[in-house]
Motif scaffolding. Structure first.
Motif, mmCIF file in Angstrom:
data_model
loop_
_atom_site.group_PDB
_atom_site.id
_atom_site.type_symbol
_atom_site.label_atom_id
_atom_site.label_comp_id
_atom_site.label_asym_id
_atom_site.label_seq_id
_atom_site.Cartn_x
_atom_site.Cartn_y
_atom_site.Cartn_z
ATOM 1 N N PHE A 1 0.833 -1.198 0.000
ATOM 2 C CA PHE A 1 0.000 0.000 0.000
ATOM 3 C C PHE A 1 0.873 1.255 0.000
ATOM 4 N N LEU A 2 1.882 1.293 0.847
ATOM 5 C CA LEU A 2 2.755 2.458 0.937
ATOM 6 C C LEU A 2 3.526 2.680 -0.366
ATOM 7 N N LYS A 3 3.914 1.601 -1.033
ATOM 8 C CA LYS A 3 4.598 1.745 -2.320
ATOM 9 C C LYS A 3 3.701 2.445 -3.337
ATOM 10 N N LYS A 4 2.408 2.127 -3.319
ATOM 11 C CA LYS A 4 1.473 2.713 -4.278
ATOM 12 C C LYS A 4 1.059 4.131 -3.882
ATOM 13 N N ALA A 5 0.904 4.367 -2.590
ATOM 14 C CA ALA A 5 0.347 5.643 -2.124
ATOM 15 C C ALA A 5 1.392 6.708 -1.823
ATOM 16 N N SER A 6 2.636 6.330 -1.618
ATOM 17 C CA SER A 6 3.621 7.287 -1.111
ATOM 18 C C SER A 6 3.917 8.433 -2.075
ATOM 19 N N ILE A 7 4.105 8.145 -3.348
ATOM 20 C CA ILE A 7 4.409 9.221 -4.299
ATOM 21 C C ILE A 7 3.219 10.169 -4.464
ATOM 22 N N PRO A 8 2.005 9.676 -4.718
ATOM 23 C CA PRO A 8 0.883 10.619 -4.817
ATOM 24 C C PRO A 8 0.686 11.427 -3.529
ATOM 25 N N LEU B 1 14.708 20.828 5.570
ATOM 26 C CA LEU B 1 15.451 19.588 5.282
ATOM 27 C C LEU B 1 14.491 18.427 5.053
ATOM 28 N N SER B 2 13.366 18.422 5.770
ATOM 29 C CA SER B 2 12.384 17.346 5.560
ATOM 30 C C SER B 2 11.738 17.468 4.182
ATOM 31 N N LEU B 3 11.496 18.691 3.720
ATOM 32 C CA LEU B 3 10.961 18.873 2.368
ATOM 33 C C LEU B 3 11.980 18.450 1.320
ATOM 34 N N ILE B 4 13.248 18.761 1.565
ATOM 35 C CA ILE B 4 14.301 18.354 0.629
ATOM 36 C C ILE B 4 14.334 16.830 0.532
ATOM 37 N N VAL C 1 11.303 15.673 -1.529
ATOM 38 C CA VAL C 1 11.481 15.906 -2.966
ATOM 39 C C VAL C 1 12.551 14.968 -3.531
ATOM 40 N N ALA C 2 13.579 14.682 -2.753
ATOM 41 C CA ALA C 2 14.590 13.712 -3.204
ATOM 42 C C ALA C 2 13.945 12.344 -3.400
ATOM 43 N N PHE C 3 13.037 11.971 -2.517
ATOM 44 C CA PHE C 3 12.306 10.711 -2.656
ATOM 45 C C PHE C 3 11.485 10.706 -3.947
#
Length: 150
Positions: A14-21, A131-134, A137-139
Motif C-alpha cells: 500500500f505504501l509503495k502505491k500511495a507514497s508518491i501521490p 530539510l524534511s521537504l528536501i 522531494v529527493a524521494f
C-alpha cells in the motif's frame, strides 16, 4: 505466511502505491497554502521575506509588495507543478531554487535566525525544517524514470 507477515506485506505494498501521490499532494498543500497566505498578507513569514529581500540585489529591482506577490505566485506554482506528474522535473528545479532562497536567512540574517551558536530562533527552526521537504522531494525525484529510458 502468518497474519503479521501478511499485514506487513500488505502495508508495504500500500505504501509503495500511495507514497508518491501522497508526497506530491503534501508538497502542493504546503506550497500553495503558504504562497496564498503571502498574497493575502496573512503569512507570519512576510517580515522574514522582506528582511531577506532588503539584503539582496532584489531590493534595487522592485518594491517589497511586488516581490511578495511574485514570490507567492512562485510558491503556488511549485505546489501546482508537483500535482502534475509530467511536470515534476521543472517542479524539482523550481523547488531547488526556492530552497536556496529560503535557506539564505541562516547566513544573511543571523540575528533573525539564531539565538546563539547552533540554537535557532523560531524563524531558524522554520527554515531548518525544510530539510524534511528536501528529503521528500529527493524521494519523489528518485522515483522518476530517467529521460534516456522513456
Amino acid at each position: 505466511m502468518n497474519i503479521i507477515e501478511k499485514f506487513d506485506y500488505a502495508s508495504i505494498e500500500f505504501l509503495k502505491k500511495a507514497s508518491i501521490p501522497f508526497a506530491r499532494f503534501a508538497i502542493f498543500i504546503i506550497y500553495f497554502w503558504f504562497g496564498i497566505l503571502k498574497i493575502f498578507d496573512t503569512s507570519a513569514a512576510i517580515p522574514l521575506v522582506e528582511k531577506l529581500m532588503e539584503k539582496t540585489f532584489l531590493a534595487s529591482l522592485m518594491t517589497p509588495e511586488t516581490f511578495l506577490v511574485i514570490f507567492s505566485i512562485y510558491e503556488m506554482a511549485i505546489g501546482i507543478l508537483f500535482l502534475i506528474p509530467r511536470l515534476q522535473r521543472p517542479a524539482i528545479l523550481l523547488f531547488s531554487l526556492h530552497m536556496v532562497m529560503t535557506g539564505m536567512p541562516l547566513v544573511l540574517l543571523t540575528e533573525t535566525s539564531w539565538q546563539s551558536f547552533l540554537t535557532p530562533t523560531l524563524e531558524g527552526q522554520y527554515i531548518i525544517k525544510n530539510l524534511s521537504l528536501i528529503a521528500l522531494v529527493a524521494f519523489i525525484g528518485s522515483r522518476l524514470t530517467p529521460l534516456k529510458d522513456k
